[in-house]
Enzyme design. Structure first.
Site, PDB file in Angstrom:
ATOM      1  N   ASN A 187       0.816  -1.316   0.024  1.00  0.00           N
ATOM      2  CA  ASN A 187      -0.222  -0.051  -0.094  1.00  0.00           C
ATOM      3  C   ASN A 187       0.714   1.272  -0.090  1.00  0.00           C
ATOM      4  O   ASN A 187       2.296   1.208   0.340  1.00  0.00           O
ATOM      5  CB  ASN A 187      -0.826   0.042   1.197  1.00  0.00           C
ATOM      6  CG  ASN A 187      -1.841  -0.965   1.201  1.00  0.00           C
ATOM      7  OD1 ASN A 187      -2.683  -1.283   0.119  1.00  0.00           O
ATOM      8  ND2 ASN A 187      -1.942  -1.634   2.346  1.00  0.00           N
ATOM      9  N   CYS A 206      -4.209  -7.075  -5.146  1.00  0.00           N
ATOM     10  CA  CYS A 206      -4.884  -5.747  -5.774  1.00  0.00           C
ATOM     11  C   CYS A 206      -5.362  -6.160  -7.220  1.00  0.00           C
ATOM     12  O   CYS A 206      -4.453  -6.672  -8.178  1.00  0.00           O
ATOM     13  CB  CYS A 206      -3.832  -4.657  -5.692  1.00  0.00           C
ATOM     14  SG  CYS A 206      -4.225  -3.245  -6.320  1.00  0.00           S
ATOM     15  N   ASN A 251      -8.713 -10.373  -0.213  1.00  0.00           N
ATOM     16  CA  ASN A 251      -8.401  -9.235   0.713  1.00  0.00           C
ATOM     17  C   ASN A 251      -9.996  -8.782   1.257  1.00  0.00           C
ATOM     18  O   ASN A 251     -10.962  -8.939   0.874  1.00  0.00           O
ATOM     19  CB  ASN A 251      -7.752  -8.088   0.475  1.00  0.00           C
ATOM     20  CG  ASN A 251      -8.300  -7.520  -0.984  1.00  0.00           C
ATOM     21  OD1 ASN A 251      -9.438  -7.807  -1.442  1.00  0.00           O
ATOM     22  ND2 ASN A 251      -7.707  -6.462  -1.587  1.00  0.00           N
ATOM     23  N   CYS A 256     -10.695   0.617  -7.438  1.00  0.00           N
ATOM     24  CA  CYS A 256     -10.120  -0.334  -6.651  1.00  0.00           C
ATOM     25  C   CYS A 256     -10.678  -1.702  -6.920  1.00  0.00           C
ATOM     26  O   CYS A 256     -11.861  -1.942  -7.144  1.00  0.00           O
ATOM     27  CB  CYS A 256     -10.491  -0.469  -5.113  1.00  0.00           C
ATOM     28  SG  CYS A 256     -10.019  -1.637  -4.067  1.00  0.00           S
TER      29      CYS A 256
END
Length: 290
Positions: free
Chosen positions: A76, A85, A162, A228
């Site tokens: 991050n 990601c 995640n 995202c």
């Protein structure tokens, strides 16, 4: 001096550093400095391109898929380690292809190692598609307080490698009125934190068999981002869950940085979720590490 490339997927931007032999040790502070938008290159995160054979997590990756030569070491913007990601892995794959480190022939798959296991990337009409693997309802459904909303709203916890909490809003006005400069507050607090998505349905929700929604996101360790990828997948899964039986398995999710596609499909180990969208490399250069 360290060579880098800047890339993004729908505005979710990354500093990419090639370290095939695992010779570069980047501290949390160095990564945060590289991602700093005022004093560094600027990015929502850092992608270190390293062979699976030279990183500790690579042993399990190669046992799962011996062809997974490359590992995406993702951090991050604050330097903290992240599991996965969705936008980053498309940019990572694009970097591998453009730099000649890997190829993705039509109809073939590129396996990439991540901290959530091997993720398969293929070409798509608008860039790349990644199989994010099996998803699940996490059971964490905290109340979410955020500047711009008068009262806390219930969230739905979804794990796509995640952690995410998805919050439904009533209108476009509520979505536009959120102040995501300050982190939303979860009650109860989740020990590992979460990316938090705020979503409104399209009008109509389903058009030509495809679900349509809009969202904004606050990412842990980063702040509000233009996009995202895993959050887009979590958002589509949450809205389908709320919509109930008959809801589609194909979705288009609008984020401030563009539009991404999501599809849900059966696999041997349960239902998987796929994410598709563009990936671009912007520029390359060199920078001195602090």
């Amino acid at each position: 001096m360290v060579a880098f490339t800047k890339g993004h997927g729908t505005g979710n931007d990354f500093v990419i550093i090639a370290d095939p032999d695992g010779a570069l040790e980047l501290s949390t502070e160095q990564i945060a400095a590289l991602c700093d938008r005022n004093f560094g290159i600027g990015g929502d995160g850092l992608l270190r391109v390293v062979r699976s054979t030279v990183i500790a997590e690579g042993e399990g990756i190669l046992a799962e898929e011996p062809e997974a030569e490359w590992f995406m070491d993702y951090r991050n913007a604050d330097g903290s380690i992240a599991e996965m990601c969705g936008n980053g892995i498309r940019v990572f794959a694009h970097y591998l292809v453009r730099s000649g480190l890997a190829t993705i022939e039509p109809g073939s798959t590129l396996p990439i190692g991540t901290r959530t296991g091997v993720r398969d990337v293929t070409r798509s009409e608008n860039g790349y598609q990644v199989d994010l693997g099996r998803w699940r309802l996490s059971g964490d459904d905290p109340l979410t307080s955020v500047s711009g909303l008068a009262v806390p709203r219930p969230g739905l916890g979804i794990d796509v490698g995640n952690p995410h909490v998805v919050v439904a809003l009533a209108s476009e006005q509520e979505l536009a009125g959120l102040d995501l400069h300050r982190p939303p507050v979860l009650d109860p607090v989740l020990p590992e934190g979460a990316n938090i998505e705020f979503v409104v349905p399209g009008e109509p929700l389903v058009r030509d068999g495809v679900g349509r929604v809009r969202m904004r996101v606050h990412e842990r360790g980063v702040g509000e981002t233009l996009s995202c990828g895993t959050g887009v997948a979590a958002t589509a899964l949450a809205v389908r869950h709320w919509a109930g039986e008959g809801a589609p398995d194909h979705w288009r999710v609008e984020v401030p940085g563009g539009t991404l596609g999501v599809r849900m499909f059966p696999a041997e180990d349960g239902e998987h979720v796929g994410l598709s969208g563009p990936a671009q490399l912007v520029y390359s250069g060199e920078i001195a590490l602090a």
